[in-house]
Write a protein that holds these residues in place. Sequence first.
Motif, PDB file in Angstrom:
ATOM      1  N   UNK A   1       0.788  -1.226   0.000  1.00 37.27           N
ATOM      2  CA  UNK A   1       0.000   0.000   0.000  1.00 37.27           C
ATOM      3  C   UNK A   1       0.818   1.273   0.000  1.00 37.27           C
ATOM      4  N   UNK A   2       2.005   1.265  -0.614  1.00 36.68           N
ATOM      5  CA  UNK A   2       2.798   2.487  -0.737  1.00 36.68           C
ATOM      6  C   UNK A   2       2.172   3.362  -1.825  1.00 36.68           C
ATOM      7  N   UNK A   3       1.792   4.577  -1.449  1.00 31.62           N
ATOM      8  CA  UNK A   3       1.020   5.441  -2.338  1.00 31.62           C
ATOM      9  C   UNK A   3       1.768   5.810  -3.607  1.00 31.62           C
ATOM     10  N   UNK A   4       3.090   5.772  -3.598  1.00 30.92           N
ATOM     11  CA  UNK A   4       3.838   6.148  -4.794  1.00 30.92           C
ATOM     12  C   UNK A   4       3.484   5.234  -5.962  1.00 30.92           C
ATOM     13  N   UNK A   5       3.132   3.971  -5.668  1.00 32.63           N
ATOM     14  CA  UNK A   5       2.785   3.055  -6.750  1.00 32.63           C
ATOM     15  C   UNK A   5       1.394   3.366  -7.313  1.00 32.63           C
ATOM     16  N   UNK A   6       0.503   3.891  -6.496  1.00 29.22           N
ATOM     17  CA  UNK A   6      -0.779   4.383  -7.013  1.00 29.22           C
ATOM     18  C   UNK A   6      -0.554   5.534  -7.984  1.00 29.22           C
ATOM     19  N   UNK A   7       0.324   6.466  -7.593  1.00 26.91           N
ATOM     20  CA  UNK A   7       0.588   7.628  -8.437  1.00 26.91           C
ATOM     21  C   UNK A   7       1.234   7.222  -9.758  1.00 26.91           C
TER      22      UNK A   7
ATOM     23  N   UNK B   1      -7.181   8.909  -5.365  1.00 22.89           N
ATOM     24  CA  UNK B   1      -6.848   8.036  -4.243  1.00 22.89           C
ATOM     25  C   UNK B   1      -5.443   8.338  -3.732  1.00 22.89           C
ATOM     26  N   UNK B   2      -4.516   8.571  -4.667  1.00 21.03           N
ATOM     27  CA  UNK B   2      -3.132   8.866  -4.278  1.00 21.03           C
ATOM     28  C   UNK B   2      -3.059  10.167  -3.484  1.00 21.03           C
ATOM     29  N   UNK B   3      -3.796  11.193  -3.896  1.00 19.77           N
ATOM     30  CA  UNK B   3      -3.756  12.466  -3.187  1.00 19.77           C
ATOM     31  C   UNK B   3      -4.381  12.355  -1.798  1.00 19.77           C
TER      32      UNK B   3
ATOM     33  N   UNK C   1       6.388  14.213  -1.908  1.00 22.39           N
ATOM     34  CA  UNK C   1       6.509  15.147  -3.026  1.00 22.39           C
ATOM     35  C   UNK C   1       6.407  14.438  -4.369  1.00 22.39           C
ATOM     36  N   UNK C   2       6.976  13.236  -4.476  1.00 21.86           N
ATOM     37  CA  UNK C   2       6.930  12.516  -5.748  1.00 21.86           C
ATOM     38  C   UNK C   2       5.503  12.144  -6.111  1.00 21.86           C
ATOM     39  N   UNK C   3       4.707  11.725  -5.130  1.00 19.36           N
ATOM     40  CA  UNK C   3       3.301  11.393  -5.383  1.00 19.36           C
ATOM     41  C   UNK C   3       2.561  12.607  -5.928  1.00 19.36           C
ATOM     42  N   UNK C   4       2.718  13.745  -5.267  1.00 18.12           N
ATOM     43  CA  UNK C   4       2.027  14.970  -5.712  1.00 18.12           C
ATOM     44  C   UNK C   4       2.477  15.379  -7.106  1.00 18.12           C
ATOM     45  N   UNK C   5       3.770  15.209  -7.393  1.00 16.99           N
ATOM     46  CA  UNK C   5       4.300  15.583  -8.706  1.00 16.99           C
ATOM     47  C   UNK C   5       3.737  14.696  -9.809  1.00 16.99           C
ATOM     48  N   UNK C   6       3.666  13.401  -9.574  1.00 19.05           N
ATOM     49  CA  UNK C   6       3.129  12.485 -10.581  1.00 19.05           C
ATOM     50  C   UNK C   6       1.644  12.746 -10.816  1.00 19.05           C
TER      51      UNK C   6
END
Length: 538
Positions: A324-330, A361-363, A370-375
């Motif tokens: 469930x690491x959000x970076x993979x959702x992004x 979902x990622x947001x 920062x990487x999640x928000x950027x993607x």
Amino acid sequence: MNAERAPEPAVVELGLYGPFTLRSLKDGQDLSLRPHKSRAILAMLALAPDQRRSRRWIEERLWSDRGPQQAAGSLRQALVDLRKALGAHDDILIADREWLSLHPGALRLCPAAETGGELLEGVSVRDPAFLRWREAEHRAASGAAVVAGLIRADVTPAGEPVTLRCTTANLPGTGSGIVAEIISARIAADIAEHLTACTIAPNGGGTVRPAADLEINCNVIEDNGICLAFIKIVHLASGRVLYSRDCRFTGTATALAGSEALVQTAWEAAERTVARVPHVLGVARNAPKSAALGQLALHKMFSFNEVQLAEADRLMEQAWEVEGNTVHLAWRGLLQMVKAIELGQARKPELHDAALSLTAHAMERQDGNATVKALVSQTRAMLFGDAVAAGQAALAALEENPRNPFALQAMAVAKMLAGDGEEAYRMSALGRSHASRSTFRHWWDAHHATVCVATGRLPEAIRAAEAAAFAAPSLRPAYRYLLSLYAHQGDLDRANSMKERLEEIEPGFTLDRMLGDPDYPVRTLRSTGLLGQLRKLM
């Protein structure tokens, strides 16, 4: 060329790990294959997804410094040598005027576990294009091996994050000591944007050092106007060094902390550490497992091949399901954008819906990443044209980490969408510089080419697109830009070469489609009038 004689399945066995080996499975005979470029041809065919490559593709990797006619002649001679070595088994090689392939099932690859050694160490070819291909194959093979091991593991991985400990030999409270702490803390923060990790204090609040997985050690010295930071990241249980580099700077330690050289080094250190963590921590925990799946997905994603994009999406989904690491959702959201734009599916509602759902979902779950928000910002900008949402997400990403190359690139895209070309160029150039040592630097190069075209910096656009194509030979956007830009400057020979390359790597590519299909992904080239000169090639 003997293509009509169908050999029995698996008549030869090829070993590409350690010393190069080729033997007959019928009688065990060693099929001596001494010319290294003949070995390379067989290796490139054997490792191709369908064991098939175009002649031009191989020529560009083995004779990249020669003209097309000379390279074609060299390939013909190498094929003669290869057929002689194969002897009675020469019918496993199928050749026509355009393509080379291996007869289905006729060649068996010897597993790495049986031979040991590194991939293709028995093939010595100095051509830089071949070396880049071999490096990419090595990364993919290593990632696949780790992922296979993780997926096969019987032990249910534990949920603990990877623990990081930052240390320095500098005296606490001194200028050099504070800068060393800042550097190692930045690297730890960058690692935590891509891998579930936490940083623990050097002494745990007491006199005994707590256990940790990785130690980020940074030491800073100043001498006669020169400042040097030495960074080393070690897996403590094995003592294996995952990253080591010194960063030199003319000036004080305080100035070093804000320098471009240090930003580049810190990003490189974090990225390479994340890629190597699964190899040292193995299969026991979720964090390295999901990291391995995500890393392999990224290598497949940047191929822009339809099959590879689908596989990348599946791997990113598995990575998300593991922990469930959000970076993979992004990343999955961005993948839907790439598929929708790149594969001619922009009107498919399921891709739009999936991208919207994944980014939302990622947001909701991003937790300051920062990487999640950027993607998310890039997906909203490039797929939906949502300048407001893209700008807000990019700004939030920069507030979290103003040095993050993804955040800078996202702001560049958002600024371009909002019509601020000069600020877009500044952000893009800065992000590209920060990521100059990244394994995926071609991603920033290709985006920078777009910004440079939009702002009228055509020579710089050519340099950026050439860099992207050099680092990622299957990156279609780079070749589209080079095709148009070379034609625009009157270099029709090079433009034709780019056209031929696109015909190889992009199914259904034609100049008519590039010129006339409004959904074809060359919006910036079309809006700046750079497609007109392509008619000279028709």
